[in-house]
Design a protein around this motif. Structure first.
Motif, short mmCIF file in Angstrom:
data_model
loop_
_atom_site.label_atom_id
_atom_site.label_comp_id
_atom_site.label_asym_id
_atom_site.label_seq_id
_atom_site.Cartn_x
_atom_site.Cartn_y
_atom_site.Cartn_z
N SER A 78 0.83 -1.20 0.00
CA SER A 78 0.00 0.00 0.00
C SER A 78 0.87 1.25 0.00
O SER A 78 0.60 2.23 -0.69
N ALA A 79 1.96 1.19 0.78
CA ALA A 79 2.78 2.39 0.92
C ALA A 79 3.58 2.70 -0.35
O ALA A 79 3.65 3.85 -0.78
N VAL A 80 4.17 1.67 -0.95
CA VAL A 80 5.01 1.92 -2.13
C VAL A 80 4.13 2.07 -3.36
O VAL A 80 3.36 1.18 -3.70
N GLY A 83 3.56 7.60 -5.10
CA GLY A 83 4.14 8.56 -4.17
C GLY A 83 5.65 8.47 -4.16
O GLY A 83 6.35 9.49 -4.10
N ASN A 84 6.18 7.26 -4.20
CA ASN A 84 7.62 7.08 -4.15
C ASN A 84 8.29 7.39 -5.48
O ASN A 84 9.33 8.02 -5.53
N ILE A 85 7.67 6.92 -6.55
CA ILE A 85 8.38 6.94 -7.83
C ILE A 85 8.08 8.21 -8.62
O ILE A 85 8.94 8.77 -9.26
N PHE A 104 3.13 11.77 4.84
CA PHE A 104 1.79 11.19 5.03
C PHE A 104 1.39 10.38 3.81
O PHE A 104 0.94 9.25 3.90
N TYR A 105 1.58 11.01 2.67
CA TYR A 105 1.14 10.40 1.41
C TYR A 105 1.87 9.09 1.16
O TYR A 105 1.28 8.06 0.87
N SER A 106 3.19 9.17 1.29
CA SER A 106 3.99 8.02 0.91
C SER A 106 3.80 6.85 1.87
O SER A 106 3.77 5.70 1.46
N MET A 107 3.68 7.15 3.16
CA MET A 107 3.56 6.05 4.11
C MET A 107 2.10 5.68 4.38
O MET A 107 1.82 4.93 5.30
N ALA A 139 -2.29 9.00 8.28
CA ALA A 139 -3.32 10.03 8.49
C ALA A 139 -4.49 9.89 7.54
O ALA A 139 -5.09 10.87 7.11
N MET A 140 -4.80 8.67 7.16
CA MET A 140 -5.99 8.45 6.33
C MET A 140 -6.66 7.13 6.68
O MET A 140 -7.42 6.57 5.90
N GLY A 141 -6.33 6.64 7.85
CA GLY A 141 -7.03 5.45 8.32
C GLY A 141 -6.54 4.13 7.75
O GLY A 141 -6.93 3.06 8.20
N THR A 182 -1.47 -1.69 -6.88
CA THR A 182 -1.66 -2.22 -5.52
C THR A 182 -2.07 -1.07 -4.58
O THR A 182 -2.85 -1.28 -3.66
N SER A 183 -1.56 0.13 -4.86
CA SER A 183 -1.96 1.27 -4.02
C SER A 183 -3.39 1.71 -4.32
O SER A 183 -4.16 1.98 -3.40
N SER A 184 -3.75 1.78 -5.61
CA SER A 184 -5.10 2.26 -5.91
C SER A 184 -6.14 1.24 -5.44
O SER A 184 -7.23 1.62 -5.02
N1 PFF Z 1 1.32 5.49 -0.29
C1 PFF Z 1 0.88 5.48 -1.65
C2 PFF Z 1 1.96 5.98 -2.55
O1 PFF Z 1 3.01 6.40 -2.05
O2 PFF Z 1 1.79 5.96 -3.75
C3 PFF Z 1 -0.36 6.27 -1.85
C4 PFF Z 1 -1.47 5.66 -1.11
C5 PFF Z 1 -1.84 4.38 -1.43
C6 PFF Z 1 -2.07 6.29 -0.11
C7 PFF Z 1 -2.82 3.74 -0.77
C8 PFF Z 1 -3.08 5.65 0.57
C9 PFF Z 1 -3.41 4.38 0.24
F1 PFF Z 1 -4.38 3.78 0.83
#
Ligand code: PFF
Length: 455
Positions: free
Chosen positions: A21-23, A26-28, A221-224, A227-229, A320-322
């Motif tokens: 979810s995190a990667v 946001g990272n790339i 916040f975004y990358s990890m 703060a969005m549950g 995987t993130s979406s």
């Molecule tokens: N952390 C993801 C990224 O860095 O692309 C973005 C993200 C994915 C935020 C999934 C929230 C989430 F549930």
């Protein structure tokens, strides 16, 4: 709605799922252009400091809340204290804002995959990547790719085939790491790239500004996925035997490592192709303009093959993130209204389409429409990352620090006689440092966003 909670088999399962979810984009996509824009090494060091202090404390807290209550955000907060359910609600708005514009960018990645597959990486590379600006300015084509990416996400969530995607991505992820390292090494050895390497890793404090901190915090916040549950939900699936603290370390290393490598892949290449001056003005298009030039410099077939493999891996990371974003939104509506899975998926899909259309058109036919001086995509990005997420993080810290007290979560983290090595850091961050820091950042960013002050 009572559903049986399945859980991750062990620590590796948990870490990989949370890292999945995190990667992502946001990272790339996001990290390199922010680093380019906000001072290179100065941004990098600011980000790293925030990650090991603030990011660490907040991620431990969210996972512990989830595991303690066994619930996702809204119910988790109300379980701990009925009056504070609203924090869960506020957190839940974030994925609803992010998913539509995330899918617009997922669409751009799909387009670049198609360009590479069809042997057109040289077209994408021409004129310093000018192709990208022309592409996003078109009215219908980016919309079509957005629809495709959003549709793919919705179909996977609708038919509950995430498991399959996750399995594939467990193979793809390590390949992505290896490929990113390879491309980063290649970028760094191109003529003139050294200036970029230095710019990226050497802090130069004359580049430091308030915006550096704000951008780094939003990116954290975004990358990890904080703060969005989301991490609360992941925590609710975590087994009691698994160590929260060491899992958080591993997720952080994974997430930050990939972001760091992505920067090394992109920034030195910009210096090599167009000189350091070109860094700041490319903004969100940076990756799409620069990487095709890197691939193209390898020569025709090789460039297209590498482009294909790379954009495919990025597409998987984005998917995987979406999926995890959409899954969250779907379960919020299902829990609240008791709707069936199919109906909810279709509803969320339509809602996201409507919200995503302005973000897509905002670079083309609707480019003249601005909210707070920003196009639609940047506006949604700003509202979620620089406004709502800091508010959620602030409320979460205050809630833990002064309502349920840090001990409640420390007990969860220390379960089974485990030692919480960074306990003092956790308590200090949650109770004092983070709240003061966020209030300062938030107040300034809102005043700036509304044009009251300029920094
Ligand atoms: N952390 C993801 C990224 O860095 O692309 C973005 C993200 C994915 C935020 C999934 C929230 C989430 F549930």
């Amino acid at each position: 709605m009572t559903q049986k909670r399945s859980s991750f088999t062990g620590k590796i399962g948990f870490v990989l799922a949370a890292a999945g979810s995190a990667v992502g984009l946001g990272n790339i996509w996001r990290f390199p252009y922010l680093a380019a824009q906000y001072g290179g090494g100065t941004f990098l060091i600011t980000y790293l400091i925030l990650a090991v202090t603030f990011g660490f404390a907040l991620m431990c807290a969210e996972i512990a809340i989830g595991r303690k209550t066994g619930k996702s955000a809204i119910h988790a907060f109300s379980d701990l204290n009925k009056k504070y359910k609203f924090i869960g609600w506020l957190a839940s708005i974030v994925p609803m804002i992010i998913l539509p514009y995330y899918s617009v960018i997922g669409g751009w990645v799909s387009k670049y995959l198609f360009l590479s597959v069809s042997g057109n990486i040289s077209t994408a590379a021409a004129n310093d990547g000018q192709y990208f600006s022309d592409f996003i300015a078109k009215p219908f084509e980016p919309l079509g790719w957005f629809l495709l990416f959003m549709g793919l996400t919705a179909v996977i969530v609708l038919f509950e085939v995430e498991k399959g995607i996750e399995k594939v991505s467990k193979i793809m992820m390590p390949v992505l790491v290896v490929l990113t390292i390879g491309i980063a090494i290649y970028s760094m050895t191109m003529p003139g790239a050294l200036g970029g390497v230095l710019y990226y890793i050497k802090p130069n404090f004359s580049n430091f500004s308030f915006m550096t901190v704000l951008a780094a915090l939003g990116q954290l916040f975004y990358s990890m996925s904080l703060a969005m549950g989301i991490m609360i939900t992941y925590g609710s699936y975590m087994k009691k035997e698994v160590s929260i603290e060491s899992s958080v370390h591993q997720i952080e290393i994974f997430d930050t490592g990939i972001a760091f490598l992505a920067g090394l892949m992109v920034i030195p290449a910009v210096f090599s192709f167009s000189g350091g001056e070109a860094l700041a003005d490319k903004g969100p298009g940076l990756m799409f303009m620069v990487l095709p030039q890197v691939f193209n410099s390898l020569g025709g077939v090789m460039g297209n093959v590498l482009g294909t493999v790379f954009f495919m891996l990025v597409l998987f990371a984005a998917l995987t993130s979406s999926i995890s974003l959409m899954e969250t939104v779907v379960s919020i509506f299902r829990d609240k209204f008791g709707w069936g899975r199919k109906v909810t998926c279709i509803g969320v899909f339509i809602g996201c389409l409507l919200l995503g259309i302005p973000s897509s058109l905002g670079h083309g036919p609707w480019a003249s429409v601005e909210i707070l001086g920003k196009n639609f995509l940047d506006f949604f990005d700003f509202i979620s990352n620089s406004v709502i997420m800091p508010i959620v993080a602030l409320l979460t810290c205050l809630f833990i620090g002064y309502v349920i007290k840090p001990k409640t979560l420390i007990d969860e983290i220390e379960l089974g006689g485990r030692k919480f090595k960074n306990k003092p850091l956790f308590v200090w961050m949650i109770k004092y440092i983070a709240p003061v820091f966020i209030v300062l950042i938030l107040a300034t960013s809102v005043l700036e966003g509304f044009g009251v002050i300029s920094i």
